[in-house]
Design an enzyme around this catalytic site. Structure first.
Site, short mmCIF file in Angstrom:
data_model
loop_
_atom_site.label_atom_id
_atom_site.label_comp_id
_atom_site.label_asym_id
_atom_site.label_seq_id
_atom_site.Cartn_x
_atom_site.Cartn_y
_atom_site.Cartn_z
N HIS A 128 76.99 -8.80 -11.68
CA HIS A 128 75.69 -9.46 -11.93
C HIS A 128 74.92 -8.75 -13.06
O HIS A 128 73.82 -8.23 -12.86
CB HIS A 128 74.84 -9.50 -10.64
CG HIS A 128 73.77 -10.55 -10.68
ND1 HIS A 128 73.32 -11.22 -9.56
CD2 HIS A 128 73.05 -11.06 -11.72
CE1 HIS A 128 72.37 -12.07 -9.91
NE2 HIS A 128 72.18 -11.99 -11.22
N GLU B 211 76.76 -11.00 -2.64
CA GLU B 211 76.69 -9.77 -3.44
C GLU B 211 75.68 -8.78 -2.87
O GLU B 211 74.65 -9.21 -2.32
CB GLU B 211 76.39 -10.10 -4.92
CG GLU B 211 75.07 -10.76 -5.19
CD GLU B 211 74.94 -11.17 -6.67
OE1 GLU B 211 75.84 -11.81 -7.21
OE2 GLU B 211 73.89 -10.81 -7.24
N ARG C 193 74.63 -18.44 -9.87
CA ARG C 193 74.47 -17.79 -8.58
C ARG C 193 75.76 -18.00 -7.79
O ARG C 193 76.39 -19.05 -7.88
CB ARG C 193 73.29 -18.38 -7.79
CG ARG C 193 71.91 -17.95 -8.28
CD ARG C 193 71.64 -16.47 -8.03
NE ARG C 193 70.32 -16.03 -8.45
CZ ARG C 193 70.04 -15.50 -9.64
NH1 ARG C 193 70.98 -15.33 -10.54
NH2 ARG C 193 68.81 -15.10 -9.93
C1 DGY Z 1 68.03 -13.55 -13.23
O1 DGY Z 1 67.16 -13.22 -14.04
O2 DGY Z 1 67.88 -14.47 -12.43
C2 DGY Z 1 69.29 -12.75 -13.25
O3 DGY Z 1 70.28 -13.32 -12.47
C3 DGY Z 1 69.01 -11.33 -12.81
O4 DGY Z 1 68.62 -11.30 -11.49
#
Ligand code: DGY
Length: 326
Positions: free
Chosen positions: A286, A268, A239
């Protein structure tokens, strides 16, 4: 009368079909993130919410939607959901682990390779007409095979990346995690546990795969980057908030580390402008879990969770199972 559920983002038809067999489905048709007010309005009278990582579930929202009993996110990460607030109100929360592990690890390793071997930089240069001739050190990057792979956050995805490094590229694997792995798992992965600072010092390539939490916020900042090798690469598929992007941009600009590969960003889809101008950072939007089979599996798992949660069955992947027994 059928229970009502919200599907907050555009989703595969199979999800809507599966949910419609049990519930009255309100599916947001257009592909946009609902502003908080609209999300709250659409959740009125709904027993369940099928969401993605773009919908924030806060205590305030829960208080405004007292009929909500289940929140099922199509993501493994759940930092967009106030889990404690859900548990306190008896709202079941589920996520989608496992089905995305190998795909996400593939991407993490690809981003490591792209970053270390300067592939994006090379492609940009070629497309811009900058490829004039061969030179012995032209776009020379960092070695990957046989080097030291550092992993911060050794959950399922971290372990899958460790396997790729160890068995595919003959790397030495070192890791740091909140809790140390069992000795037999360490042995199977050939992974060595290190304190976080030591991990930062030893890694040639450092991959961040830890879950985001308040304590993980900016846990890679100027002080941590200062411990890394000047030749090191940093890859973040976890993240954005885990990395202090201003500190990272400064370090990349001054070549205090060699390069970074980032799939996630603090604000983001906005990307810190300081990162956009640097040649030694690979930026992707992402997409670590983004293959169609994996995204479909995640979507169907989220739907199965919602069906189970609202029909008295045990959901496959609950995050607060204590709500079920309460
Ligand atoms: C997750 O599954 O957490 C990925 O980052 C997609 O949002």
């Amino acid at each position: 009368m059928k229970k009502k559920v919200l599907v907050a983002r555009r989703s595969p038809a199979a999800v809507i079909e599966r949910l419609a067999a049990h519930f009255e489905v309100d599916a947001v048709p257009d592909d946009r993130v609902l502003p908080p007010d609209e999300l709250r309005a659409r959740l009125q009278g709904k027993a369940g919410a099928y969401i993605t990582g773009t919908e924030r579930i806060t205590a305030e929202l829960l208080d405004a939607c007292p009929e909500l009993r289940a929140v099922c996110t199509m993501s493994v990460g759940y930092n967009h959901i106030d889990l404690a607030a859900c548990t306190a109100r008896g709202v079941l929360v589920t996520n989608t682990p496992d089905v995305l592990t190998e795909t996400t690890a593939d991407f993490g390793f690809a981003l490591l390779m792209t970053t270390a071997r300067r592939m994006s930089e090379g492609e940009r240069l070629l497309r811009d007409g900058g490829w004039k001739s061969w030179a012995w050190d032209f776009l020379a990057g960092a070695e990957v095979h046989g080097t030291t792979l550092g992993i911060l956050g050794m959950g399922r995805i971290g372990q899958a990346i460790a396997r790729r490094g160890r068995f595919g590229f003959g790397m030495q694997v070192v890791y740091h995690n909140r809790s140390r792995l069992a000795a037999d798992t360490e042995a199977e992965l050939g992974a060595r546990y290190l304190a976080k600072d030591e991990l930062l010092r030893q890694a040639d390539h450092l991959v961040l795969v830890l879950p985001y939490s308040a304590e993980a916020h900016h846990c890679i900042g100027a002080a941590e980057i200062a411990l890394m090798k000047p030749t090191a690469t940093l890859v973040n598929i976890a993240r954005g908030g885990i990395v202090d992007e201003d500190a990272l941009a400064a370090a990349l600009r001054e070549r205090r580390i060699a390069a970074a590969g980032l799939d996630v960003f603090e604000g983001e889809p906005r990307v810190n402008p300081a990162l956009l101008t640097l040649p030694n950072v690979v930026l992707t939007p992402h997409i670590a879990s983004a293959t169609l089979p994996t995204r479909q599996a995640m979507a169907l798992l989220a739907a199965d969770n919602l069906v189970a949660a609202l029909t008295g069955a045990t959901p496959p992947t609950p995050l607060n199972p204590q709500v079920l027994s309460a």
